[in-house]
Design an enzyme around this catalytic site. Structure first.
Site, PDB file in Angstrom:
ATOM      1  N   ARG A  83       0.841  -1.192   0.000  1.00  0.00           N
ATOM      2  CA  ARG A  83       0.000   0.000   0.000  1.00  0.00           C
ATOM      3  C   ARG A  83       0.880   1.248   0.000  1.00  0.00           C
ATOM      4  O   ARG A  83       1.795   1.362   0.797  1.00  0.00           O
ATOM      5  CB  ARG A  83      -0.914   0.021   1.222  1.00  0.00           C
ATOM      6  N   ASP A  97      -9.235  -2.209   7.899  1.00  0.00           N
ATOM      7  CA  ASP A  97      -9.660  -1.362   9.015  1.00  0.00           C
ATOM      8  C   ASP A  97     -10.268  -2.197  10.141  1.00  0.00           C
ATOM      9  O   ASP A  97     -11.052  -3.117   9.871  1.00  0.00           O
ATOM     10  CB  ASP A  97     -10.741  -0.375   8.558  1.00  0.00           C
TER      11      ASP A  97
HETATM   12 MG    MG Z   1     -10.952   2.427   5.103  1.00  0.00          MG
HETATM   13 MG    MG Z   2      -7.737   2.341   6.638  1.00  0.00          MG
END
Ligand code: MG
Ligand code: MG
Ligand code: X6L
Length: 157
Positions: A83, A97
């Site tokens: 990322r 998340d």
């Molecule tokens: Mg997110």
């Molecule tokens: Mg995130």
């Protein structure tokens, strides 16, 4: 062991593979048990709209990791899957998340649980509702939250 829910999204490259690789990395952690995986959903980009649609899923896990350890492992998955953070809210190979962690709440700049504004996002709440029909978020029944969502395009694969 604590039940937690993770939201995963990708909109760069082989999005399906990135999602599957991230789930494989969850399974590879001895302190994480993957319990349920939602369907994959194609979702319109929210926040920064000039980017490709996302593939989003929600995963239920049981874990012995503490909330900050779980956050660190999610960030490790993001690093392993390359990322890059270029545009705020912009395109990413993978985003993992922590949405919910048992009944724990935290409002800290590094880790806010429940995840900020998750209840306003169809790409989080619809996959979450698919695998957790009876939970509450911020004291409210998930069904009530989902019924209020509108105007965000999301297509179950
Ligand atoms: Mg997110
Ligand atoms: Mg995130
Ligand atoms: C006003 C201002 C309204 C900001 C909304 C919403 C910002 C969501 C960030 C917002 C606002 C976010 C995904 C995404 C992002 C994803 C889809 C974010 C972070 N991640 N869109 N946008 N799926 N469909 O995983 O959630 S950026």
């Amino acid at each position: 062991m604590t039940r937690a829910y993770l939201g995963i999204g990708s909109n760069i490259g082989d999005t399906k593979k990135h999602i599957e690789d991230s789930i494989e990395m969850l399974r590879n952690n001895k302190k994480i048990e993957v319990i349920k995986i939602s369907s994959k959903y194609e979702t319109e980009p929210i926040g920064y709209t000039d980017q490709d649609w996302f593939l989003n899923v929600v995963v239920e896990i049981k874990t012995e990791l503490e909330p900050y350890e779980l956050l660190k492992y999610c960030n490790y998955i993001e690093d392993e899957l390359k990322r890059k953070r270029i545009i705020r809210w912009g395109p990413r190979t993978i985003d993992v998340d922590v949405l919910l962690y048992g009944d724990y709440t935290s409002d800290d700049e590094k880790l806010t649980i429940p995840h900020p504004r998750m209840t306003e996002r169809a790409f989080v709440m619809i996959p979450l509702y698919e695998i957790a029909k009876d939970i509450k978020v911020n004291g409210e029944d998930i069904k009530t939250i989902v019924d209020r969502l509108e105007d965000q395009e999301i297509k179950k694969l």
